[in-house]
Enzyme design. Structure first.
Site, short mmCIF file in Angstrom:
data_model
loop_
_atom_site.label_atom_id
_atom_site.label_comp_id
_atom_site.label_asym_id
_atom_site.label_seq_id
_atom_site.Cartn_x
_atom_site.Cartn_y
_atom_site.Cartn_z
N GLU A 245 -51.82 -5.68 -13.51
CA GLU A 245 -52.73 -4.55 -13.56
C GLU A 245 -52.44 -3.46 -12.52
O GLU A 245 -53.32 -3.04 -11.77
CB GLU A 245 -54.17 -5.05 -13.38
CG GLU A 245 -54.47 -5.70 -12.03
CD GLU A 245 -54.15 -7.17 -11.93
OE1 GLU A 245 -54.59 -7.79 -10.97
OE2 GLU A 245 -53.46 -7.69 -12.81
N HIS B 118 -59.20 -4.76 -15.26
CA HIS B 118 -58.80 -4.80 -13.86
C HIS B 118 -58.84 -3.41 -13.22
O HIS B 118 -58.80 -3.30 -11.98
CB HIS B 118 -57.38 -5.36 -13.74
CG HIS B 118 -57.32 -6.84 -13.53
ND1 HIS B 118 -58.05 -7.49 -12.56
CD2 HIS B 118 -56.58 -7.80 -14.16
CE1 HIS B 118 -57.78 -8.78 -12.60
NE2 HIS B 118 -56.90 -9.00 -13.56
N TYR C 280 -59.86 -17.89 -12.95
CA TYR C 280 -60.19 -17.10 -14.12
C TYR C 280 -61.41 -17.67 -14.84
O TYR C 280 -62.42 -16.97 -15.04
CB TYR C 280 -59.01 -17.10 -15.10
CG TYR C 280 -57.76 -16.39 -14.62
CD1 TYR C 280 -57.41 -15.14 -15.12
CD2 TYR C 280 -56.92 -16.98 -13.68
CE1 TYR C 280 -56.27 -14.49 -14.70
CE2 TYR C 280 -55.77 -16.33 -13.26
CZ TYR C 280 -55.44 -15.09 -13.76
OH TYR C 280 -54.31 -14.45 -13.34
N ASP D 199 -49.12 -19.22 -4.73
CA ASP D 199 -48.63 -19.55 -6.07
C ASP D 199 -48.81 -21.03 -6.39
O ASP D 199 -48.92 -21.40 -7.57
CB ASP D 199 -47.15 -19.18 -6.21
CG ASP D 199 -46.95 -17.68 -6.41
OD1 ASP D 199 -47.89 -17.02 -6.87
OD2 ASP D 199 -45.85 -17.18 -6.09
N GLU E 258 -60.34 -12.18 -10.75
CA GLU E 258 -60.07 -12.72 -12.08
C GLU E 258 -61.33 -13.17 -12.83
O GLU E 258 -61.43 -12.98 -14.04
CB GLU E 258 -59.05 -13.85 -11.99
CG GLU E 258 -57.70 -13.41 -11.46
CD GLU E 258 -57.05 -12.31 -12.29
OE1 GLU E 258 -57.48 -12.08 -13.44
OE2 GLU E 258 -56.09 -11.68 -11.80
N HIS F 262 -58.08 -7.39 -20.83
CA HIS F 262 -58.16 -7.97 -19.48
C HIS F 262 -57.53 -7.04 -18.45
O HIS F 262 -58.12 -6.77 -17.40
CB HIS F 262 -57.47 -9.34 -19.49
CG HIS F 262 -57.53 -10.06 -18.19
ND1 HIS F 262 -58.51 -10.99 -17.89
CD2 HIS F 262 -56.72 -10.01 -17.08
CE1 HIS F 262 -58.31 -11.46 -16.68
NE2 HIS F 262 -57.23 -10.88 -16.17
N GLU F 263 -56.33 -6.56 -18.76
CA GLU F 263 -55.63 -5.71 -17.80
C GLU F 263 -56.35 -4.37 -17.62
O GLU F 263 -56.40 -3.83 -16.50
CB GLU F 263 -54.18 -5.49 -18.23
CG GLU F 263 -53.36 -6.77 -18.37
CD GLU F 263 -53.45 -7.70 -17.18
OE1 GLU F 263 -53.55 -7.21 -16.04
OE2 GLU F 263 -53.43 -8.93 -17.38
#
Length: 400
Positions: free
Chosen positions: A46, A74, A158, A150, A93, A70-71
């Protein structure tokens, strides 16, 4: 590629307008997307003004364009209001998934949004089960000191975040929560916040705007929601009728029999198909390659690597049951796509099924095509499997 992208994302402006109607006017001027090579490791990214999109969501039928909603969402939650640290990543998220499903409801109806929420719940269960019991990484606010963020990347921030936001909405009602969201954006415009900032802001809103505020606030177990691992204490508004239909049909195969209307899944919506295959995957130990072959024969074309949300659980089932006739399609998929939401579970399934050598072979062949983030995560999984490997008889599954 350009004509295909134009067709797939034709509703982009409608998506943006739908989100504006729920929130506030779009704040960044123009909005553009660029479709990146298939090695891109995410569904989307995003960046303000220019969203990166994976070609993996281009299915030809617009069935995965919720990623684009979704993007776009953002643009408000993630870009205007950002999390202060990785332990508060759920603020980016969880709120964005909430807004994504508001957009889906506006454009495609509440039932479609409910189906998406159930797919998300299945994914949350899968993510939590992929970690050790009570893993810190299944908390909404994982402690990451000395860890690479990560390592904790999963659907937890989410989907668990979405459930928390939806639960808060259920306590004060849709209209008040929409007003809260607008206030939230205005008050934290261009700011980075953490979970404590959000908590205090929500408490202040409830005490200012809501009748019987203490009754509402007493219903929120902040500690459990924010810090405890595993599934949250509330799992949504219940399962939609269309989701139940897909689950019931999957259970007919899991009961050990082939239903007379075995091709019925072909007429399901894409979201129902995802639920159908995810339900089978959650009970994979009850299936055999012969049963999967029956399913495949009902619609071979649909189970080729076109829709990755369906192909990924399907291929994991093929691996788990040793339905090896389908492995050439897996090879094609792993060679072409690099989104680690799809390829990492397939590599993990290979390892779990006793096919570590095949996982290593594919990874060595294709890793130069993958993004560095995907390479590091998959390599970690394979190295961990090698370190835990002990000489033992591999379980043999029924083959065709």
């Amino acid at each position: 590629m350009i004509p295909a992208a134009k067709h797939e994302f034709e509703q982009m402006e409608d998506m943006l307008v739908a989100l504006e109607s729920y929130l506030l006017p779009y704040p960044w001027g123009s909005y553009k997307i660029v479709v990146l090579p298939p090695s891109f490791p995410y569904g989307g990214m995003e960046n303000p003004l220019l969203t990166f999109i994976s070609p993996a969501i281009m299915t030809g039928d617009r069935s995965l364009t919720n990623v684009l909603i979704h993007e776009i969402a953002h643009s408000w939650t993630g870009n205007l209001v950002s999390c202060k640290n990785w332990s508060s990543f759920w603020l980016n998220e969880g709120f964005t998934v909430f807004l994504e499903r508001k957009g889906v409801a506006i454009l495609s109806g509440e039932e479609t949004a409910k189906l998406a929420a159930y797919v998300g719940l299945q994914g949350l269960n899968d993510s939590i089960n992929s970690y050790e019991k009570d893993s810190n990484f299944t908390s909404l606010t994982p402690q990451l000191k000395g860890r690479n963020p990560d390592d904790a990347f999963s659907l937890v921030p989410y989907e668990k975040g979405f459930l928390f936001v939806t639960y808060l909405e259920s306590l004060i009602g849709d209209e008040y929560f929409q007003d809260y969201m607008r206030n939230f954006i205005k008050d934290f415009w261009y700011k980075s916040i953490d979970s404590a900032d959000f908590k205090q802001h929500f408490i202040n809103y409830v005490r200012t705007k809501i009748d019987s505020p203490e009754e509402v606030l007493e219903a929120i177990d902040w500690n459990t929601w924010l810090t405890k691992p595993g599934l949250p204490p509330w799992l949504g508004h219940g399962t939609s009728g269309l989701a139940k239909e897909a689950i019931r049909f999957a259970n007919q195969f899991l009961d050990g029999s082939i239903p007379p209307n075995k091709e019925r899944w072909v007429d399901f919506s894409v979201q129902q198909k995802i639920i159908f295959f995810n339900t089978l995957l959650q009970n994979k130990q009850k299936l055999t390659a012969k049963v999967l072959h029956v399913i495949f024969e009902t619609n071979p074309q649909f189970l080729l690597p076109r829709n990755a949300e369906i192909f990924t659980p399907w291929m994991r089932l093929c691996i788990a049951t040793n339905y090896s006739e389908r492995f050439p399609e897996m090879r094609t998929f792993l060679k072409y796509f690099g989104r680690f939401k799809y390829i990492r579970p397939i590599y993990k399934e290979l390892v779990e099924a006793g096919r570590l050598d095949m996982a290593k072979e594919f990874f060595e062949e294709f890793k130069d095509h993958y993004h560095k983030i995907a390479v590091e995560l998959i390599q970690h999984d394979i190295e961990k499997a090698i370190s835990l490997q002990t000489p033992k008889q591999e379980e043999k599954r029924e083959e065709l």
